[in-house]
Design a protein around this motif. Structure first.
Motif, PDB file in Angstrom:
ATOM      1  N   ILE A  65       0.864  -1.176   0.000  1.00 61.05           N
ATOM      2  CA  ILE A  65       0.000   0.000   0.000  1.00 61.05           C
ATOM      3  C   ILE A  65       0.899   1.223   0.000  1.00 61.05           C
ATOM      4  CG2 ILE A  65      -1.792   1.265   1.238  1.00 61.05           C
ATOM      5  CD1 ILE A  65      -2.718  -1.406   2.432  1.00 61.05           C
ATOM      6  N   ASP A  66       0.794   2.036  -1.014  1.00 60.19           N
ATOM      7  CA  ASP A  66       1.694   3.173  -1.179  1.00 60.19           C
ATOM      8  C   ASP A  66       1.212   4.383  -0.382  1.00 60.19           C
ATOM      9  OD1 ASP A  66       3.923   4.535  -2.350  1.00 60.19           O
ATOM     10  OD2 ASP A  66       2.528   5.553  -3.710  1.00 60.19           O
ATOM     11  N   VAL A  67       2.151   5.048   0.284  1.00 62.83           N
ATOM     12  CA  VAL A  67       1.909   6.325   0.952  1.00 62.83           C
ATOM     13  C   VAL A  67       2.899   7.325   0.380  1.00 62.83           C
ATOM     14  CG1 VAL A  67       2.043   7.579   3.146  1.00 62.83           C
ATOM     15  CG2 VAL A  67       1.013   5.310   3.074  1.00 62.83           C
ATOM     16  N   ASP A  68       2.409   8.495  -0.015  1.00 62.65           N
ATOM     17  CA  ASP A  68       3.303   9.481  -0.607  1.00 62.65           C
ATOM     18  C   ASP A  68       3.029  10.866  -0.051  1.00 62.65           C
ATOM     19  OD1 ASP A  68       0.996  10.355  -1.877  1.00 62.65           O
ATOM     20  OD2 ASP A  68       1.610   9.738  -3.887  1.00 62.65           O
ATOM     21  N   GLU A  69       3.586  11.884  -0.697  1.00 60.31           N
ATOM     22  CA  GLU A  69       3.516  13.258  -0.199  1.00 60.31           C
ATOM     23  C   GLU A  69       2.096  13.809  -0.152  1.00 60.31           C
ATOM     24  OE1 GLU A  69       4.473  15.667  -4.355  1.00 60.31           O
ATOM     25  OE2 GLU A  69       6.144  14.906  -3.157  1.00 60.31           O
ATOM     26  N   HIS A  70       1.154  13.164  -0.829  1.00 60.57           N
ATOM     27  CA  HIS A  70      -0.234  13.630  -0.867  1.00 60.57           C
ATOM     28  C   HIS A  70      -1.103  12.989   0.227  1.00 60.57           C
ATOM     29  CE1 HIS A  70       0.964  15.325  -4.694  1.00 60.57           C
ATOM     30  NE2 HIS A  70       1.241  14.124  -5.170  1.00 60.57           N
ATOM     31  N   TYR A  71      -0.519  12.179   1.090  1.00 58.23           N
ATOM     32  CA  TYR A  71      -1.308  11.376   2.033  1.00 58.23           C
ATOM     33  C   TYR A  71      -2.238  12.222   2.909  1.00 58.23           C
ATOM     34  CZ  TYR A  71      -2.378   8.486   6.112  1.00 58.23           C
ATOM     35  OH  TYR A  71      -3.033   7.829   7.130  1.00 58.23           O
ATOM     36  N   VAL A  72      -1.705  13.192   3.610  1.00 58.45           N
ATOM     37  CA  VAL A  72      -2.520  13.975   4.542  1.00 58.45           C
ATOM     38  C   VAL A  72      -3.611  14.740   3.796  1.00 58.45           C
ATOM     39  CG1 VAL A  72      -2.502  15.885   6.193  1.00 58.45           C
ATOM     40  CG2 VAL A  72      -0.705  14.144   6.279  1.00 58.45           C
ATOM     41  N   ALA A  73      -3.253  15.348   2.671  1.00 61.01           N
ATOM     42  CA  ALA A  73      -4.234  16.120   1.905  1.00 61.01           C
ATOM     43  C   ALA A  73      -5.346  15.223   1.370  1.00 61.01           C
ATOM     44  CB  ALA A  73      -3.545  16.851   0.754  1.00 61.01           C
ATOM     45  N   GLU A  74      -5.000  14.012   0.927  1.00 58.85           N
ATOM     46  CA  GLU A  74      -6.031  13.107   0.414  1.00 58.85           C
ATOM     47  C   GLU A  74      -6.949  12.620   1.530  1.00 58.85           C
ATOM     48  OE1 GLU A  74      -4.902  10.034  -2.308  1.00 58.85           O
ATOM     49  OE2 GLU A  74      -3.417  11.288  -3.317  1.00 58.85           O
ATOM     50  N   CYS A  75      -6.409  12.386   2.711  1.00 61.88           N
ATOM     51  CA  CYS A  75      -7.257  11.983   3.840  1.00 61.88           C
ATOM     52  C   CYS A  75      -8.194  13.126   4.234  1.00 61.88           C
ATOM     53  CB  CYS A  75      -6.402  11.550   5.018  1.00 61.88           C
ATOM     54  SG  CYS A  75      -5.539   9.967   4.764  1.00 61.88           S
ATOM     55  N   LYS A  76      -7.718  14.358   4.189  1.00 66.39           N
ATOM     56  CA  LYS A  76      -8.585  15.506   4.470  1.00 66.39           C
ATOM     57  C   LYS A  76      -9.679  15.627   3.411  1.00 66.39           C
ATOM     58  CE  LYS A  76      -5.197  18.335   6.981  1.00 66.39           C
ATOM     59  NZ  LYS A  76      -4.399  19.591   6.955  1.00 66.39           N
ATOM     60  N   GLU A  77      -9.334  15.410   2.152  1.00 67.59           N
ATOM     61  CA  GLU A  77     -10.319  15.459   1.073  1.00 67.59           C
ATOM     62  C   GLU A  77     -11.384  14.380   1.280  1.00 67.59           C
ATOM     63  OE1 GLU A  77     -12.373  15.950  -2.630  1.00 67.59           O
ATOM     64  OE2 GLU A  77     -11.193  17.309  -1.372  1.00 67.59           O
ATOM     65  N   ARG A  78     -10.965  13.201   1.677  1.00 66.44           N
ATOM     66  CA  ARG A  78     -11.926  12.123   1.934  1.00 66.44           C
ATOM     67  C   ARG A  78     -12.908  12.529   3.032  1.00 66.44           C
ATOM     68  NH1 ARG A  78     -10.069   6.245   1.656  1.00 66.44           N
ATOM     69  NH2 ARG A  78     -11.057   6.590  -0.369  1.00 66.44           N
ATOM     70  N   ALA A  79     -12.394  13.133   4.098  1.00 69.69           N
ATOM     71  CA  ALA A  79     -13.267  13.559   5.196  1.00 69.69           C
ATOM     72  C   ALA A  79     -14.286  14.588   4.723  1.00 69.69           C
ATOM     73  CB  ALA A  79     -12.423  14.120   6.341  1.00 69.69           C
ATOM     74  N   ILE A  80     -13.869  15.481   3.826  1.00 70.09           N
ATOM     75  CA  ILE A  80     -14.796  16.482   3.279  1.00 70.09           C
ATOM     76  C   ILE A  80     -15.912  15.799   2.494  1.00 70.09           C
ATOM     77  CG2 ILE A  80     -15.017  18.375   1.614  1.00 70.09           C
ATOM     78  CD1 ILE A  80     -12.159  19.201   2.383  1.00 70.09           C
ATOM     79  N   VAL A  81     -15.542  14.864   1.632  1.00 69.39           N
ATOM     80  CA  VAL A  81     -16.537  14.169   0.812  1.00 69.39           C
ATOM     81  C   VAL A  81     -17.524  13.414   1.695  1.00 69.39           C
ATOM     82  CG1 VAL A  81     -16.893  12.388  -0.935  1.00 69.39           C
ATOM     83  CG2 VAL A  81     -14.982  13.990  -1.170  1.00 69.39           C
ATOM     84  N   LEU A  82     -17.023  12.710   2.700  1.00 74.09           N
ATOM     85  CA  LEU A  82     -17.910  11.941   3.575  1.00 74.09           C
ATOM     86  C   LEU A  82     -18.829  12.844   4.380  1.00 74.09           C
ATOM     87  CD1 LEU A  82     -15.428   9.217   4.859  1.00 74.09           C
ATOM     88  CD2 LEU A  82     -17.343   8.873   3.289  1.00 74.09           C
ATOM     89  N   SER A  83     -18.353  14.037   4.752  1.00 77.93           N
ATOM     90  CA  SER A  83     -19.213  14.968   5.486  1.00 77.93           C
ATOM     91  C   SER A  83     -20.347  15.477   4.613  1.00 77.93           C
ATOM     92  CB  SER A  83     -18.390  16.144   6.023  1.00 77.93           C
ATOM     93  OG  SER A  83     -17.945  17.002   4.970  1.00 77.93           O
ATOM     94  N   GLU A  84     -20.116  15.521   3.296  1.00 80.59           N
ATOM     95  CA  GLU A  84     -21.131  15.984   2.358  1.00 80.59           C
ATOM     96  C   GLU A  84     -22.059  14.853   1.903  1.00 80.59           C
ATOM     97  OE1 GLU A  84     -18.377  19.535   0.323  1.00 80.59           O
ATOM     98  OE2 GLU A  84     -18.695  17.628  -0.719  1.00 80.59           O
ATOM     99  N   ASP A  85     -21.521  13.630   1.858  1.00 82.07           N
ATOM    100  CA  ASP A  85     -22.301  12.517   1.318  1.00 82.07           C
ATOM    101  C   ASP A  85     -21.779  11.211   1.896  1.00 82.07           C
ATOM    102  OD1 ASP A  85     -23.739  10.694  -0.121  1.00 82.07           O
ATOM    103  OD2 ASP A  85     -22.861  11.165  -2.071  1.00 82.07           O
ATOM    104  N   HIS A  86     -22.400  10.758   2.974  1.00 78.22           N
ATOM    105  CA  HIS A  86     -21.904   9.555   3.645  1.00 78.22           C
ATOM    106  C   HIS A  86     -22.286   8.280   2.893  1.00 78.22           C
ATOM    107  CE1 HIS A  86     -20.982   6.696   6.927  1.00 78.22           C
ATOM    108  NE2 HIS A  86     -20.073   7.605   7.230  1.00 78.22           N
ATOM    109  N   THR A  87     -23.089   8.371   1.840  1.00 72.54           N
ATOM    110  CA  THR A  87     -23.388   7.176   1.043  1.00 72.54           C
ATOM    111  C   THR A  87     -22.177   6.701   0.257  1.00 72.54           C
ATOM    112  OG1 THR A  87     -24.163   8.394  -0.922  1.00 72.54           O
ATOM    113  CG2 THR A  87     -25.792   7.915   0.795  1.00 72.54           C
ATOM    114  N   ARG A  88     -21.087   7.472   0.277  1.00 72.64           N
ATOM    115  CA  ARG A  88     -19.854   6.998  -0.373  1.00 72.64           C
ATOM    116  C   ARG A  88     -19.228   5.841   0.394  1.00 72.64           C
ATOM    117  NH1 ARG A  88     -17.783  10.811  -3.812  1.00 72.64           N
ATOM    118  NH2 ARG A  88     -19.359  12.387  -4.291  1.00 72.64           N
ATOM    119  N   CYS A  89     -19.710   5.605   1.608  1.00 77.80           N
ATOM    120  CA  CYS A  89     -19.280   4.441   2.383  1.00 77.80           C
ATOM    121  C   CYS A  89     -20.446   3.459   2.445  1.00 77.80           C
ATOM    122  CB  CYS A  89     -18.845   4.843   3.788  1.00 77.80           C
ATOM    123  SG  CYS A  89     -18.228   3.465   4.790  1.00 77.80           S
TER     124      CYS A  89
END
Length: 346
Positions: A57-81
Protein backbone atom coordinates in the motif's frame (compact mmCIF):
# COMPACT_ATOMS: atom_id res chain seq x y z
CA UNK A 1 13.36 9.66 8.39
CA UNK A 2 9.95 11.29 8.50
CA UNK A 3 8.03 11.81 5.27
CA UNK A 4 7.11 15.35 4.16
CA UNK A 5 3.44 15.87 3.31
CA UNK A 6 2.02 18.56 1.05
CA UNK A 7 -0.53 21.14 2.08
CA UNK A 8 -2.84 21.15 -0.94
CA UNK A 9 -6.43 20.97 -2.11
CA UNK A 10 -8.31 18.97 -4.76
CA UNK A 11 -11.17 21.46 -5.16
CA UNK A 12 -11.73 25.21 -5.12
CA UNK A 13 -8.35 26.81 -5.79
CA UNK A 14 -6.75 23.43 -6.74
CA UNK A 15 -3.37 23.84 -5.06
CA UNK A 16 -2.44 20.18 -5.74
CA UNK A 17 1.11 19.91 -7.06
CA UNK A 18 3.63 17.12 -7.62
CA UNK A 19 7.24 17.42 -6.55
CA UNK A 20 9.86 16.33 -9.12
CA UNK A 21 10.27 13.10 -7.15
CA UNK A 22 6.52 12.49 -7.31
CA UNK A 23 6.52 13.00 -11.08
CA UNK A 24 9.39 10.59 -11.53
CA UNK A 25 7.62 7.80 -9.61
CA UNK A 26 4.33 8.35 -11.44
CA UNK A 27 2.99 4.98 -12.70
CA UNK A 28 2.96 5.86 -16.39
CA UNK A 29 0.62 3.28 -17.95
CA UNK A 30 1.61 3.04 -21.62
CA UNK A 31 4.25 0.65 -22.92
CA UNK A 32 3.26 0.99 -26.58
CA UNK A 33 1.94 3.68 -28.92
CA UNK A 34 -1.56 2.17 -29.02
CA UNK A 35 -3.98 1.23 -26.27
CA UNK A 36 -6.74 -1.33 -26.01
CA UNK A 37 -8.52 -2.27 -22.81
CA UNK A 38 -7.13 -5.47 -21.30
CA UNK A 39 -6.89 -7.31 -17.99
CA UNK A 40 -3.10 -6.67 -17.74
CA UNK A 41 -2.80 -8.35 -14.33
CA UNK A 42 0.58 -9.08 -12.74
CA UNK A 43 1.74 -10.21 -9.33
CA UNK A 44 1.77 -7.40 -6.76
CA UNK A 45 5.36 -8.06 -5.71
CA UNK A 46 7.69 -5.40 -4.22
CA UNK A 47 9.08 -3.03 -6.83
CA UNK A 48 12.13 -0.80 -6.94
CA UNK A 49 12.89 1.30 -3.84
CA UNK A 50 11.05 4.60 -4.06
CA UNK A 51 8.59 3.38 -6.69
CA UNK A 52 4.83 3.19 -6.21
CA UNK A 53 5.27 -0.60 -6.23
CA UNK A 54 7.79 -0.74 -3.38
CA UNK A 55 5.15 -1.48 -0.73
CA UNK A 56 1.78 -3.29 -0.84
CA UNK A 57 0.00 0.00 0.00
CA UNK A 58 1.69 3.17 -1.18
CA UNK A 59 1.91 6.32 0.95
CA UNK A 60 3.30 9.48 -0.61
CA UNK A 61 3.52 13.26 -0.20
CA UNK A 62 -0.23 13.63 -0.87
CA UNK A 63 -1.31 11.38 2.03
CA UNK A 64 -2.52 13.98 4.54
CA UNK A 65 -4.23 16.12 1.91
CA UNK A 66 -6.03 13.11 0.41
CA UNK A 67 -7.26 11.98 3.84
CA UNK A 68 -8.58 15.51 4.47
CA UNK A 69 -10.32 15.46 1.07
CA UNK A 70 -11.93 12.12 1.93
CA UNK A 71 -13.27 13.56 5.20
CA UNK A 72 -14.80 16.48 3.28
CA UNK A 73 -16.54 14.17 0.81
CA UNK A 74 -17.91 11.94 3.57
CA UNK A 75 -19.21 14.97 5.49
CA UNK A 76 -21.13 15.98 2.36
CA UNK A 77 -22.30 12.52 1.32
CA UNK A 78 -21.90 9.56 3.64
CA UNK A 79 -23.39 7.18 1.04
CA UNK A 80 -19.85 7.00 -0.37
CA UNK A 81 -19.28 4.44 2.38
CA UNK A 82 -21.31 1.26 1.80
CA UNK A 83 -21.23 -1.68 4.20
CA UNK A 84 -23.74 -4.51 3.83
CA UNK A 85 -24.48 -6.29 7.13
CA UNK A 86 -22.89 -9.64 6.27
CA UNK A 87 -19.48 -8.04 5.60
CA UNK A 88 -18.32 -7.47 9.20
CA UNK A 89 -15.57 -10.13 9.01
CA UNK A 90 -14.35 -8.44 5.83
CA UNK A 91 -14.32 -5.09 7.66
CA UNK A 92 -11.91 -6.46 10.27
CA UNK A 93 -9.87 -8.20 7.57
CA UNK A 94 -9.42 -4.90 5.74
CA UNK A 95 -8.46 -3.05 8.90
CA UNK A 96 -5.80 -5.67 9.60
CA UNK A 97 -4.48 -5.53 6.02
CA UNK A 98 -4.10 -1.75 6.07
CA UNK A 99 -2.68 -1.40 9.56
CA UNK A 100 -0.13 -4.19 9.24
CA UNK A 101 0.97 -3.00 5.80
CA UNK A 102 1.40 0.64 6.79
CA UNK A 103 3.17 -0.13 10.06
CA UNK A 104 5.58 -2.55 8.40
CA UNK A 105 6.26 -0.33 5.37
CA UNK A 106 6.42 3.05 7.12
CA UNK A 107 7.39 2.41 10.76
CA UNK A 108 8.37 6.04 11.42
CA UNK A 109 4.84 7.19 10.58
CA UNK A 110 2.60 4.30 11.65
CA UNK A 111 2.93 1.95 14.62
CA UNK A 112 0.85 -1.10 15.49
CA UNK A 113 1.26 -3.09 18.71
CA UNK A 114 -0.72 -6.33 19.10
CA UNK A 115 -1.23 -8.15 22.40
CA UNK A 116 -3.76 -10.87 21.68
CA UNK A 117 -6.97 -9.08 20.72
CA UNK A 118 -5.75 -5.81 22.25
CA UNK A 119 -4.44 -3.52 19.54
CA UNK A 120 -2.68 -0.16 19.86
CA UNK A 121 -2.62 1.94 16.68
CA UNK A 122 -0.64 5.16 16.14
CA UNK A 123 -0.98 7.28 12.98
CA UNK A 124 1.47 10.15 13.37
CA UNK A 125 0.66 12.07 10.13
CA UNK A 126 -3.04 12.36 11.12
CA UNK A 127 -2.45 12.63 14.86
CA UNK A 128 -4.47 9.49 15.69
CA UNK A 129 -3.79 7.12 18.57
CA UNK A 130 -6.32 4.48 19.60
CA UNK A 131 -6.44 1.30 21.64
CA UNK A 132 -9.17 -1.18 20.74
CA UNK A 133 -10.14 -4.82 20.94
CA UNK A 134 -9.90 -6.55 17.56
CA UNK A 135 -13.35 -7.89 16.72
CA UNK A 136 -15.22 -5.59 19.11
CA UNK A 137 -16.82 -2.70 17.19
CA UNK A 138 -17.76 -0.91 20.41
CA UNK A 139 -14.08 -0.22 21.15
CA UNK A 140 -13.62 1.90 17.99
CA UNK A 141 -15.12 5.34 17.28
CA UNK A 142 -16.89 3.91 14.20
CA UNK A 143 -17.11 0.63 12.29
CA UNK A 144 -13.66 -0.81 11.51
CA UNK A 145 -13.85 -0.41 7.74
CA UNK A 146 -14.75 3.28 7.84
CA UNK A 147 -12.21 3.88 10.61
CA UNK A 148 -9.27 2.53 8.63
CA UNK A 149 -10.46 3.79 5.24
CA UNK A 150 -10.31 7.36 6.54
CA UNK A 151 -6.58 6.73 7.05
CA UNK A 152 -5.54 5.33 3.68
CA UNK A 153 -5.20 6.76 0.19
CA UNK A 154 -7.32 5.54 -2.69
CA UNK A 155 -10.76 4.03 -3.02
CA UNK A 156 -11.47 0.50 -1.77
CA UNK A 157 -14.16 -1.98 -2.76
CA UNK A 158 -14.38 -5.31 -0.94
CA UNK A 159 -15.93 -8.07 -3.04
CA UNK A 160 -17.70 -10.96 -1.37
CA UNK A 161 -17.20 -14.32 -3.12
CA UNK A 162 -20.26 -16.55 -3.44
CA UNK A 163 -22.02 -18.60 -6.14
CA UNK A 164 -18.88 -18.49 -8.33
CA UNK A 165 -19.06 -14.72 -8.57
CA UNK A 166 -17.83 -11.58 -6.80
CA UNK A 167 -20.16 -8.94 -5.38
CA UNK A 168 -19.32 -5.35 -4.43
CA UNK A 169 -20.78 -5.49 -0.91
CA UNK A 170 -18.43 -3.17 0.99
CA UNK A 171 -16.66 -0.03 -0.13
CA UNK A 172 -15.47 3.50 0.48
CA UNK A 173 -15.19 5.46 -2.73
CA UNK A 174 -14.61 9.22 -2.55
CA UNK A 175 -12.33 9.82 -5.54
CA UNK A 176 -13.85 7.78 -8.34
CA UNK A 177 -13.77 8.51 -12.04
CA UNK A 178 -17.43 9.06 -13.00
CA UNK A 179 -19.14 6.14 -11.26
CA UNK A 180 -21.15 5.63 -8.10
CA UNK A 181 -20.42 3.16 -5.29
CA UNK A 182 -23.98 3.58 -3.98
CA UNK A 183 -25.36 2.57 -7.39
CA UNK A 184 -22.92 -0.33 -7.84
CA UNK A 185 -23.31 -1.73 -4.30
CA UNK A 186 -24.33 -5.38 -4.40
CA UNK A 187 -23.61 -5.77 -8.12
CA UNK A 188 -21.84 -8.82 -9.48
CA UNK A 189 -18.39 -8.51 -11.04
CA UNK A 190 -19.69 -8.43 -14.63
CA UNK A 191 -22.57 -6.07 -13.80
CA UNK A 192 -20.12 -3.66 -12.20
CA UNK A 193 -17.84 -3.64 -15.25
CA UNK A 194 -20.54 -3.81 -17.93
CA UNK A 195 -20.08 -0.19 -19.18
CA UNK A 196 -16.56 -0.91 -20.53
CA UNK A 197 -16.94 -0.89 -24.34
CA UNK A 198 -16.16 -4.08 -26.30
CA UNK A 199 -14.81 -5.86 -23.20
CA UNK A 200 -17.79 -8.22 -22.75
CA UNK A 201 -17.74 -9.55 -26.32
CA UNK A 202 -13.96 -10.01 -26.09
CA UNK A 203 -14.42 -12.18 -23.00
CA UNK A 204 -12.09 -9.99 -20.93
CA UNK A 205 -14.19 -10.06 -17.79
CA UNK A 206 -14.97 -13.79 -18.09
CA UNK A 207 -11.23 -14.44 -17.95
CA UNK A 208 -10.64 -11.88 -15.20
CA UNK A 209 -13.40 -13.31 -13.02
CA UNK A 210 -12.15 -16.86 -13.45
CA UNK A 211 -8.67 -15.71 -12.48
CA UNK A 212 -9.79 -13.75 -9.42
CA UNK A 213 -12.00 -16.52 -8.07
CA UNK A 214 -8.79 -18.51 -7.62
CA UNK A 215 -6.77 -15.65 -6.10
CA UNK A 216 -4.77 -16.96 -3.15
CA UNK A 217 -4.22 -15.35 0.24
CA UNK A 218 -0.70 -13.90 0.39
CA UNK A 219 -0.42 -13.57 -3.42
CA UNK A 220 -1.99 -10.20 -4.32
CA UNK A 221 -2.09 -8.98 -7.91
CA UNK A 222 -2.20 -5.55 -9.54
CA UNK A 223 -2.99 -3.73 -12.76
CA UNK A 224 -3.24 -0.13 -13.93
CA UNK A 225 -6.08 1.78 -15.54
CA UNK A 226 -6.13 5.35 -16.80
CA UNK A 227 -8.27 8.34 -17.59
CA UNK A 228 -7.72 12.06 -18.00
CA UNK A 229 -9.30 14.97 -16.18
CA UNK A 230 -9.45 18.74 -16.32
CA UNK A 231 -8.26 20.16 -12.97
CA UNK A 232 -6.75 17.89 -10.30
CA UNK A 233 -10.09 16.99 -8.77
CA UNK A 234 -10.21 13.62 -7.00
CA UNK A 235 -13.98 13.52 -6.56
CA UNK A 236 -15.36 13.10 -10.06
CA UNK A 237 -18.23 10.85 -9.04
CA UNK A 238 -21.50 10.49 -10.90
CA UNK A 239 -23.24 12.21 -7.97
CA UNK A 240 -21.18 15.39 -8.38
CA UNK A 241 -21.17 15.67 -12.17
CA UNK A 242 -22.93 19.04 -11.89
CA UNK A 243 -19.86 20.31 -10.03
CA UNK A 244 -17.06 18.98 -12.23
CA UNK A 245 -18.72 18.39 -15.60
CA UNK A 246 -18.21 21.98 -16.75
CA UNK A 247 -14.45 21.63 -16.12
CA UNK A 248 -14.17 19.53 -19.27
CA UNK A 249 -15.05 22.38 -21.62
CA UNK A 250 -12.56 24.79 -20.04
CA UNK A 251 -9.42 23.24 -21.54
CA UNK A 252 -7.74 25.02 -24.45
CA UNK A 253 -4.54 24.53 -26.39
CA UNK A 254 -3.02 27.37 -24.38
CA UNK A 255 -3.90 26.14 -20.88
CA UNK A 256 -3.91 22.35 -21.36
CA UNK A 257 -0.39 21.91 -20.01
CA UNK A 258 -1.35 23.11 -16.55
CA UNK A 259 -5.05 22.29 -16.55
CA UNK A 260 -5.26 18.75 -17.96
CA UNK A 261 -4.03 15.76 -15.96
CA UNK A 262 -3.29 12.16 -16.81
CA UNK A 263 -5.06 10.18 -14.09
CA UNK A 264 -3.78 6.65 -13.44
CA UNK A 265 -5.28 4.09 -11.09
CA UNK A 266 -2.99 1.53 -9.52
CA UNK A 267 -5.43 -1.27 -8.74
CA UNK A 268 -4.40 -4.04 -6.34
CA UNK A 269 -6.40 -7.09 -5.28
CA UNK A 270 -5.81 -8.92 -1.99
CA UNK A 271 -7.49 -12.11 -0.79
CA UNK A 272 -8.64 -11.61 2.81
CA UNK A 273 -8.08 -14.40 5.37
CA UNK A 274 -11.24 -14.69 7.50
CA UNK A 275 -14.00 -13.61 5.13
CA UNK A 276 -12.40 -14.99 1.93
CA UNK A 277 -13.47 -11.71 0.30
CA UNK A 278 -11.22 -9.81 -2.12
CA UNK A 279 -10.07 -6.28 -1.29
CA UNK A 280 -9.84 -4.14 -4.43
CA UNK A 281 -7.82 -0.97 -3.88
CA UNK A 282 -7.99 1.80 -6.48
CA UNK A 283 -5.20 4.29 -5.82
CA UNK A 284 -5.34 7.36 -8.08
CA UNK A 285 -2.24 9.29 -9.17
CA UNK A 286 -2.46 12.51 -11.20
CA UNK A 287 0.16 14.38 -13.21
CA UNK A 288 -0.28 17.50 -15.34
CA UNK A 289 0.67 17.46 -19.00
CA UNK A 290 3.35 20.03 -18.24
CA UNK A 291 4.94 17.81 -15.58
CA UNK A 292 4.54 14.74 -17.76
CA UNK A 293 6.38 16.53 -20.57
CA UNK A 294 9.49 16.82 -18.38
CA UNK A 295 10.00 13.25 -19.60
CA UNK A 296 9.68 13.69 -23.39
CA UNK A 297 9.04 10.00 -24.17
CA UNK A 298 5.95 10.11 -21.94
CA UNK A 299 4.50 13.11 -23.78
CA UNK A 300 5.25 11.62 -27.20
CA UNK A 301 3.69 8.29 -26.34
CA UNK A 302 0.57 9.89 -24.84
CA UNK A 303 0.11 11.87 -28.05
CA UNK A 304 0.24 8.68 -30.11
CA UNK A 305 -2.05 6.74 -27.77
CA UNK A 306 -4.71 9.46 -27.87
CA UNK A 307 -4.53 9.81 -31.66
CA UNK A 308 -5.01 6.07 -32.17
CA UNK A 309 -7.58 5.55 -29.41
CA UNK A 310 -10.80 3.85 -30.50
CA UNK A 311 -13.69 6.39 -30.48
CA UNK A 312 -15.75 4.19 -28.15
CA UNK A 313 -12.93 4.10 -25.61
CA UNK A 314 -12.41 7.85 -25.89
CA UNK A 315 -16.10 8.36 -25.13
CA UNK A 316 -16.07 5.85 -22.26
CA UNK A 317 -13.08 7.61 -20.68
CA UNK A 318 -14.79 10.99 -21.01
CA UNK A 319 -12.16 12.51 -23.28
CA UNK A 320 -14.18 13.84 -26.17
CA UNK A 321 -14.85 17.34 -24.84
CA UNK A 322 -11.15 18.13 -24.32
CA UNK A 323 -9.23 15.60 -26.40
CA UNK A 324 -8.47 18.02 -29.26
CA UNK A 325 -6.93 20.77 -27.08
CA UNK A 326 -4.78 18.08 -25.47
CA UNK A 327 -3.61 16.80 -28.85
CA UNK A 328 -2.91 20.36 -30.00
CA UNK A 329 -0.74 20.88 -26.93
CA UNK A 330 1.08 17.54 -27.24
CA UNK A 331 1.67 17.51 -31.00
CA UNK A 332 4.66 19.92 -31.03
CA UNK A 333 6.41 17.69 -28.49
CA UNK A 334 6.28 14.62 -30.74
CA UNK A 335 9.22 14.66 -33.15
CA UNK A 336 8.16 11.41 -34.79
CA UNK A 337 11.22 9.51 -33.57
CA UNK A 338 10.76 5.80 -32.93
CA UNK A 339 10.00 4.85 -29.32
CA UNK A 340 10.92 1.45 -27.96
CA UNK A 341 8.45 -0.46 -25.85
CA UNK A 342 8.61 0.53 -22.18
CA UNK A 343 7.58 3.14 -19.66
CA UNK A 344 10.84 4.35 -18.13
CA UNK A 345 11.17 8.13 -18.23
CA UNK A 346 14.85 8.22 -19.18
Amino acid sequence: MNMAFNEETFRGDFTFRNSPESVRRFPYPFEEDEYMYSVNIEQHTPGAPGSVFEHPIDVDEHYVAECKERAIVLSEDHTRCVALPHMMDAQWDTLELVMTSLSESYPSEFQLTIDGDNWHWVNKPLGIEDRFVFGDVSTLPMEPFEYVMRQVQGDWVIMDQRDNDLYADLGMVTGQADWSVAFDAGMSFKEWHAPVPHAPEMGIFDRALKYLLHLQYGSPVRRTNWRMCVNPRLDTSSETYDVWGTDNVSATKENAGDKVFLRVELQALFRLPRSNAIAFSIRTYMVSLADLATYPRWAKRLNRVLRSLHPDLAEYKGLNSFKQPVLDWLEPLDDGAFLEKGTHPE
